[in-house]
Write a protein that holds these residues in place. Sequence first.
Motif, PDB file in Angstrom:
ATOM      1  N   UNK A 100      -1.380  -0.841 -15.139  1.00  0.00           N
ATOM      2  CA  UNK A 100      -0.992  -0.262 -13.848  1.00  0.00           C
ATOM      3  C   UNK A 100       0.374   0.405 -13.954  1.00  0.00           C
ATOM      4  N   UNK A 101       1.317  -0.273 -14.587  1.00  0.00           N
ATOM      5  CA  UNK A 101       2.670   0.278 -14.723  1.00  0.00           C
ATOM      6  C   UNK A 101       2.676   1.539 -15.583  1.00  0.00           C
ATOM      7  N   UNK A 102       2.018   1.481 -16.731  1.00  0.00           N
ATOM      8  CA  UNK A 102       2.034   2.623 -17.649  1.00  0.00           C
ATOM      9  C   UNK A 102       1.261   3.805 -17.093  1.00  0.00           C
ATOM     10  N   UNK A 103       0.097   3.557 -16.498  1.00  0.00           N
ATOM     11  CA  UNK A 103      -0.677   4.658 -15.927  1.00  0.00           C
ATOM     12  C   UNK A 103       0.088   5.308 -14.774  1.00  0.00           C
ATOM     13  N   UNK A 113      -0.368  -4.224   3.980  1.00  0.00           N
ATOM     14  CA  UNK A 113       1.051  -3.996   3.691  1.00  0.00           C
ATOM     15  C   UNK A 113       1.473  -4.841   2.490  1.00  0.00           C
ATOM     16  N   UNK A 114       1.021  -6.084   2.456  1.00  0.00           N
ATOM     17  CA  UNK A 114       1.357  -6.935   1.311  1.00  0.00           C
ATOM     18  C   UNK A 114       0.822  -6.335   0.017  1.00  0.00           C
ATOM     19  N   UNK A 115      -0.398  -5.817   0.058  1.00  0.00           N
ATOM     20  CA  UNK A 115      -0.965  -5.161  -1.123  1.00  0.00           C
ATOM     21  C   UNK A 115      -0.102  -3.980  -1.557  1.00  0.00           C
ATOM     22  N   UNK A 116       0.285  -3.140  -0.605  1.00  0.00           N
ATOM     23  CA  UNK A 116       1.062  -1.949  -0.951  1.00  0.00           C
ATOM     24  C   UNK A 116       2.423  -2.303  -1.534  1.00  0.00           C
ATOM     25  N   UNK A 117       3.014  -3.378  -1.047  1.00  0.00           N
ATOM     26  CA  UNK A 117       4.341  -3.766  -1.523  1.00  0.00           C
ATOM     27  C   UNK A 117       4.293  -4.498  -2.864  1.00  0.00           C
ATOM     28  N   UNK A 118       3.172  -5.153  -3.158  1.00  0.00           N
ATOM     29  CA  UNK A 118       3.080  -5.910  -4.405  1.00  0.00           C
ATOM     30  C   UNK A 118       2.344  -5.157  -5.504  1.00  0.00           C
ATOM     31  N   UNK A 119       1.572  -4.123  -5.140  1.00  0.00           N
ATOM     32  CA  UNK A 119       0.790  -3.380  -6.129  1.00  0.00           C
ATOM     33  C   UNK A 119       1.078  -1.868  -6.068  1.00  0.00           C
ATOM     34  N   UNK A 167       0.643   3.282   5.103  1.00  0.00           N
ATOM     35  CA  UNK A 167       1.003   2.097   4.322  1.00  0.00           C
ATOM     36  C   UNK A 167       1.033   2.410   2.829  1.00  0.00           C
ATOM     37  N   UNK A 168       0.043   3.176   2.361  1.00  0.00           N
ATOM     38  CA  UNK A 168      -0.043   3.460   0.927  1.00  0.00           C
ATOM     39  C   UNK A 168       1.012   4.440   0.440  1.00  0.00           C
ATOM     40  N   UNK A 169       1.736   5.058   1.367  1.00  0.00           N
ATOM     41  CA  UNK A 169       2.822   5.950   0.951  1.00  0.00           C
ATOM     42  C   UNK A 169       4.022   5.163   0.453  1.00  0.00           C
ATOM     43  N   UNK A 170       4.023   3.857   0.658  1.00  0.00           N
ATOM     44  CA  UNK A 170       5.157   3.013   0.293  1.00  0.00           C
ATOM     45  C   UNK A 170       5.598   3.174  -1.152  1.00  0.00           C
ATOM     46  N   UNK A 171       4.667   3.204  -2.128  1.00  0.00           N
ATOM     47  CA  UNK A 171       5.130   3.342  -3.517  1.00  0.00           C
ATOM     48  C   UNK A 171       5.890   4.633  -3.775  1.00  0.00           C
TER      49      UNK A 171
END
Length: 210
Positions: free
Chosen positions: A35-38, A110-116, A176-180
Motif C-alpha cells: 500500500x505504501x509503495x504503490x 472516517x476511521x478507514x480513511x485516516x488509518x488506510x 472523506x476519501x480526500x483525506x489522504x
Amino acid sequence: MTDIVAEDAAAAAARPTQRSQAKADRRAALLRAAATLFAERGFNGVSIEDLGAAAGVSGPAVYRHFPSKQAVLAALLVGVSRHLLDGGTEVAAAATDSSTALRVLIAFHVDFALTEPDTIRAQDRDLDALTPEERREVRRLQRRYIDLWIRVLGTLHPSLTSVEQRMRVQATFGLINSTPHTARVGGASVDAAAVRPVLERMAWAGINAH
C-alpha cells in the motif's frame, strides 16, 4: 467428559499455530508495504524486490505468499473493499436506529480513511492495473457498500429520489476519501485526532443537507 475433551481438541485445532500465525503476519506486512509503495510510486514503479525489502524479506520470499505482484495489488484492493462492506454491515446492524446507523457508518469510514490513506491513494492510482475480473470484483463489493449506505439514508430521508440518495452517499465518500490528499497543512501532517471530528461533522452535515 468425552464432550469436554472433544470441545477442547476442537478449540486447540482452531487456534493458529505459531507457523501459520507467522505466515499470516508476514502476508499482512507485505500488504502494508505494498500500500505504501504503490501509493508513493505507482504499481509499475514497484518491483517484487522492493516489496520484499520493505517487508523485511527477500524478493523471492514474496512468492511464498503471492504468486505475482499483480496478485499483491488484487489482494490489497479486493481485500479493502471486502473489509469496508463487512465492517460497515456489522456496525450498521448493531445500531439501534437509522440515525445512529448513519453516524456509525460515517465514523467507520472516517476511521478507514485516516488509518488506510495509502490504500486509498493506491486504488485511485492503480485500479486499472487489476485484471478485468479483479476490477469487477472490486466494483461489485463497492456497489454493495454504497447500497448499504443508501438503505440507511433512505429510511432517514424517504422523500429523496434514489438518484439523489446515491449522489449524497458518493459525495460523502469523496469528502472523506480526500483525506489522504488534503490532511496536510504547510507541509506537515495534521493530527488524526483533530481531523476526525471535523470530517465526521462535515460528512453528517453534507449527507443530510436540506
